[in-house]
Structures are given as structure tokens and as C-alpha cells.
Design a protein around this motif. Structure first.
Motif, PDB file in Angstrom:
ATOM      1  N   GLU A  90       0.841  -1.195   0.000  1.00  0.00           N
ATOM      2  CA  GLU A  90       0.000   0.000   0.000  1.00  0.00           C
ATOM      3  C   GLU A  90       0.881   1.252   0.000  1.00  0.00           C
ATOM      4  O   GLU A  90       1.871   1.332   0.713  1.00  0.00           O
ATOM      5  N   ARG A  91       0.492   2.212  -0.799  1.00  0.00           N
ATOM      6  CA  ARG A  91       1.223   3.474  -0.833  1.00  0.00           C
ATOM      7  C   ARG A  91       0.932   4.292   0.421  1.00  0.00           C
ATOM      8  O   ARG A  91      -0.155   4.213   0.977  1.00  0.00           O
ATOM      9  N   GLU A  92       1.920   5.054   0.820  1.00  0.00           N
ATOM     10  CA  GLU A  92       1.742   5.947   1.963  1.00  0.00           C
ATOM     11  C   GLU A  92       2.491   7.242   1.703  1.00  0.00           C
ATOM     12  O   GLU A  92       3.397   7.311   0.865  1.00  0.00           O
ATOM     13  N   ASP A  96       4.527  10.077  -2.296  1.00  0.00           N
ATOM     14  CA  ASP A  96       3.612   8.953  -2.102  1.00  0.00           C
ATOM     15  C   ASP A  96       4.274   7.702  -2.654  1.00  0.00           C
ATOM     16  O   ASP A  96       4.721   7.690  -3.813  1.00  0.00           O
ATOM     17  N   GLY A  97       4.323   6.645  -1.831  1.00  0.00           N
ATOM     18  CA  GLY A  97       4.926   5.428  -2.339  1.00  0.00           C
ATOM     19  C   GLY A  97       5.222   4.425  -1.253  1.00  0.00           C
ATOM     20  O   GLY A  97       4.557   4.380  -0.222  1.00  0.00           O
ATOM     21  N   VAL A  98       6.253   3.616  -1.507  1.00  0.00           N
ATOM     22  CA  VAL A  98       6.636   2.521  -0.612  1.00  0.00           C
ATOM     23  C   VAL A  98       8.034   2.820  -0.065  1.00  0.00           C
ATOM     24  O   VAL A  98       9.028   2.686  -0.796  1.00  0.00           O
ATOM     25  N   HIS A 126       6.782   4.295  -9.075  1.00  0.00           N
ATOM     26  CA  HIS A 126       6.404   5.569  -8.462  1.00  0.00           C
ATOM     27  C   HIS A 126       6.263   6.670  -9.515  1.00  0.00           C
ATOM     28  O   HIS A 126       6.383   7.854  -9.207  1.00  0.00           O
TER      29      HIS A 126
END
Length: 213
Positions: free
Chosen positions: A60-62, A98-100, A191
């Protein structure tokens, strides 16, 4: 599917090596064992790329601060490569993307591992992060030999490497499939970013990763 037959061959060779061997048999068994060990390391490198692809598909992206991730990674590199000086340049404010986060850490690991392999002894590695209009720019630079112009566009493809065979054999892992920079590209493109490599006018090499803010 690959690991099981390799394990069978390794086990059989280990058992054979424990027996009294005459003539050149010992030499051949030792060569076969080393070949199987190298094959096992190659499989591990291939598995690493596959695991990352699966991670990117499921993670899940955060929203996170890329500057904080880069700072933590470089602190770890200073401990892991005590003979190598690391210069770090970060913006005063955070760089939110936003990403991992774990994937970005792995991306930086690969860039620094590559830089450490090619940088001359006692030279430094420079890591920088900038927040530019609309995107973040992460760069890793070293004073190693220039990249061949013909390879610039292919460096980030799978199974492509400019590393001499004897250079790879000297490393502990002994296996270079050209997967490190391919992993960098995988993470960047996941991304919505891009990667590039170039030779610096003052000598050395610079790798850049650009991702949207």
C-alpha cells in the motif's frame, strides 16, 4: 523449481567430497562445488528481483518523507562501508512523496552498492536529494571510470552489466546479472518516476532518480 535440483546436486557433491578421492577427482569435485555455489547465488539474485516486483504489486502506498529515508540509509552505509566517506546533501525541509518507503531504501541500496564497487579506493560517494518544481531528484555520484556511451540507455535493463567478469568474481557474492540497476528502474517506474545515468564533466559518474512530489 530451480533451488531443488541445485540443492540435490550440492548435497551429492558434499557427500562425494567427504569420500577418499584419488587422482584429479578431488580437483573436479571442488570445481563442481564452487560452480554450484555460484549458481545458488545467481538464483538468489534473480529471486530478489522477483520478490521486489511482488512487493510493489501488493504494498500500500503511503505519504512519507523521502529525506528521512535517505538520511537513515546513509547512516547505515557509513557503518557498512567504514573505509568509504559518504557526503550527504539534503534540503532543509522534508521531501514528501507517495509510495513505498522500503522500496526506496532498496533502490538507494542498489545505487550505493554500484557506486562502492566502481569508486576508487579512498574516494567518496555523494548522495543528494533535491525538491525541484513538481518532482524530487535523488542522485548518487562516484569518482569511478566513465560509462560507455553505447551503454547509457541499456544500463537499467535486466541482465545488462558493464562490470568486467574478473571484477564480479572478486566480490563476495560472485554473481552479477545486471539486476541492481534494473531494480532501481522498477522502483522508480512504479512511483511514476524515471532514472538516468551520465558521466560528470569533472570525471566520475552520476545516477539520478526523479519521482513526482
Amino acid at each position: 523449481e530451480l533451488r531443488t535440483p541445485v540443492a540435490v546436486v550440492r548435497s551429492s557433491l558434499d557427500n562425494l567430497a567427504a569420500e577418499p578421492l584419488a587422482g584429479n577427482a578431488r580437483v573436479y569435485v571442488d570445481r563442481a562445488l564452487e560452480g554450484v555455489r555460484r549458481l545458488g547465488r545467481l538464483i538468489s539474485r534473480l529471486s530478489e528481483a522477483t520478490r521486489l516486483e511482488r512487493l510493489l504489486e501488493s504494498a500500500e502506498r503511503e505519504r512519507f518523507d523521502l529525506a528521512q529515508v535517505v538520511r537513515g540509509c546513509v547512516e547505515g552505509y557509513r557503518a557498512a562501508y567504514p573505509a568509504r566517506a559518504f557526503d550527504l546533501a539534503l534540503p532543509a525541509a522534508g521531501v514528501m512523496v507517495d509510495g513505498v518507503p522500503d522500496a526506496f531504501a532498496q533502490l538507494l541500496d542498489k545505487l550505493v552498492e554500484n557506486a562502492n564497487d566502481f569508486a576508487p579506493p579512498a574516494s567518496g560517494i555523494r548522495v543528494s536529494l533535491e525538491a525541484q518544481p513538481g518532482h524530487a531528484l535523488l542522485a548518487v555520484e562516484n569518482d569511478g571510470p566513465p560509462l560507455p556511451e553505447a551503454m547509457m540507455q541499456r544500463l537499467f535493463d535486466s541482465m545488462v552489466s558493464v562490470r568486467p567478469a574478473e571484477h564480479g568474481a572478486a566480490r563476495e557474492d560472485g554473481a552479477h546479472l545486471g539486476l541492481g540497476l534494473y531494480i532501481v528502474r522498477l522502483v522508480a517506474e512504479h512511483h511514476r518516476g524515471s532514472v538516468r545515468a551520465g558521466n560528470r564533466p569533472q570525471g566520475g559518474v552520476r545516477f539520478e532518480v526523479s519521482v513526482p512530489l
